[in-house]
Write an enzyme that holds these catalytic residues in place. Sequence first.
Site, PDB file in Angstrom:
ATOM      1  N   LYS A  48      57.870 -41.740   2.149  1.00  0.00           N
ATOM      2  CA  LYS A  48      57.262 -40.929   2.995  1.00  0.00           C
ATOM      3  C   LYS A  48      56.219 -40.167   2.122  1.00  0.00           C
ATOM      4  CE  LYS A  48      61.038 -39.527   5.858  1.00  0.00           C
ATOM      5  NZ  LYS A  48      62.100 -38.542   6.335  1.00  0.00           N
ATOM      6  N   GLN A  92      64.994 -33.277   4.174  1.00  0.00           N
ATOM      7  CA  GLN A  92      65.347 -34.763   4.338  1.00  0.00           C
ATOM      8  C   GLN A  92      66.962 -34.525   4.526  1.00  0.00           C
ATOM      9  OE1 GLN A  92      63.713 -37.587   4.267  1.00  0.00           O
ATOM     10  NE2 GLN A  92      65.722 -38.527   4.714  1.00  0.00           N
ATOM     11  N   ASP A 115      59.096 -32.627  11.514  1.00  0.00           N
ATOM     12  CA  ASP A 115      59.917 -33.411  12.112  1.00  0.00           C
ATOM     13  C   ASP A 115      60.105 -32.998  13.826  1.00  0.00           C
ATOM     14  OD1 ASP A 115      61.153 -35.381  10.750  1.00  0.00           O
ATOM     15  OD2 ASP A 115      62.768 -34.208   9.993  1.00  0.00           O
TER      16      ASP A 115
END
Length: 277
Positions: A48, A92, A115
């Site tokens: 990422k 995460q 997200d």
Amino acid sequence: MELIDGKAVAASIREELKEEIAAMETKPKLVVVLVGDDAASKVYVGMKERDATEIGMEGSVIRKPANTSQEELERIITQLNRDETVHGILLQLPIPDHLDEARALDLINPDKDVDGLHDVNVGRLHNKKDGLRPCTPSGVMELLRRYDVDTSGKRAVVIGRSNLVGKPVARMLEQANATVTLCHSRTKDLDQVCRGAEILVVAAGRPNMVTADMVSDGAVVIDVGINRVDGKLVGDVDFEQVKLKASKITPVPGGVGPMTRAVLLQNCLKAMRIQNR
Ligand code: NAD
């Protein structure tokens, strides 16, 4: 049969974003928070960060040991919420067991929630309001758009009802005017339901569960599943057999997976725009 090449679509999205960002004075900034030593998470977080910097965004990772306290994690998130130079925050998952994951996720400013999983963003999706949408379902919809799959009035079947994939993708298909059936582990006569699908989206996490006899001729098949079998990545769809019936189909790997990563970058840019409004 046409192969839906998620890798190629993701690459063109990254190119588009790179151009857009090059013209921006202030660059969007993504911060990933990683707690603990989960090996897979370390790899994902590295990807990422690299994805972000490759397209000219600012990307950084806050790495914290497994014994980090809830207070410390919440302090970090609160600080990132307040920091105006940070546009996207990603915690995460999974985080170590002693931490309250839901509480930590809830604390993220919904406008920085790249997200798209915060309750506020779930509500915005549900009510079709502008907001950050979850990455994988958005990636699925983008693939359908870029491969000219007309969803309006079509019978769409989604297998899986997770908050991460199944539920939001079903909602997005409904908003794209498909008639949606949402299936799950208690669904009866799944084979028959699937055979009625003109668009079939599978997100169950069961290797090769969708076999050719469950797919009608000409269906569009999107395989979200990622399973490791004998060291190989396979989807939820028996690709070799189903491709003989489908009109369009995603492979695994190289289908939905790369799209999830590309949408995360799109979301960070969108987050910046939302914050600057
Ligand atoms: P999950 O385990 O949270 O949910 C799975 C869903 O599938 C559940 O709703 C369950 O009811 C349903 N299900 C399971 N077995 C079934 C069966 N036999 N018949 C009908 N329904 C069944 O999983 P998830 O987080 O939604 O992920 C699903 C899959 O997608 C996994 O393989 C995951 O690795 C993959 N995934 C891929 C990406 C990507 O970027 N491509 C992103 C997220 C998840």
